[in-house]
Design a protein around this motif. Structure first.
Motif, PDB file in Angstrom:
ATOM      1  N   LEU A 192      47.205  45.713  34.381  1.00 45.50           N
ATOM      2  CA  LEU A 192      47.864  44.690  33.580  1.00 45.50           C
ATOM      3  C   LEU A 192      49.276  45.166  33.276  1.00 45.50           C
ATOM      4  N   LYS A 214      41.319  42.407  31.083  1.00 49.32           N
ATOM      5  CA  LYS A 214      41.075  43.710  31.705  1.00 49.32           C
ATOM      6  C   LYS A 214      39.735  43.735  32.436  1.00 49.32           C
ATOM      7  N   ILE A 272      49.654  40.980  36.835  1.00 48.77           N
ATOM      8  CA  ILE A 272      48.912  42.160  37.259  1.00 48.77           C
ATOM      9  C   ILE A 272      49.462  42.647  38.591  1.00 48.77           C
ATOM     10  N   ILE A 331      40.207  41.916  35.706  1.00 44.99           N
ATOM     11  CA  ILE A 331      40.973  42.732  36.673  1.00 44.99           C
ATOM     12  C   ILE A 331      40.057  43.751  37.339  1.00 44.99           C
ATOM     13  N   GLY A 353      45.888  46.320  40.399  1.00 51.59           N
ATOM     14  CA  GLY A 353      44.753  46.460  39.501  1.00 51.59           C
ATOM     15  C   GLY A 353      45.089  46.840  38.081  1.00 51.59           C
TER      16      GLY A 353
END
Length: 100
Positions: free
Chosen positions: A37, A95, A32, A98, A35
């Motif tokens: 992926l 996700k 990552i 994150i 912020g």
């Protein structure tokens, strides 16, 4: 002092994780940055216990690139559908983490 040729444009964090579902183990590696992926790779192994030890049998690999491209490779004798569905669960979890 030597001349510096590289200018850093970004820096990523690499994460290694394991997920288990039934007799399958999913080795997940993802990175990552800012912020987002960037890349996720998931190696699928069937884990069988044999005489108090674990045998890992390669069952496939799946990847997701930041462009949204997904690729998968499974041996001919492995049904990919349940693994592909589980990959979507893994991606959603990553996700969500994150964004937290």
């Amino acid at each position: 002092m030597a001349t510096k040729n590289l200018t850093e444009k970004s820096r990523a964090t690499a994460v290694e994780a394991i997920a288990k579902s039934g007799e399958f183990e999913y080795g997940v590696n993802y990175s990552i940055s800012a912020g987002k992926l960037l890349r996720l790779q998931c190696t699928v192994n069937r884990v069988k216990k044999v005489d108090e030890r674990e045998d890992r049998i390669y069952s496939g690999v799946m990847t997701l690139e930041n462009t949204g491209n997904q690729s998968m490779s499974f041996p001919a004798d492995v049904e990919p559908a349940p693994h592909v569905a589980y990959l979507q669960t893994i991606i959603a979890e990553v996700k969500a983490e994150i964004q937290a």
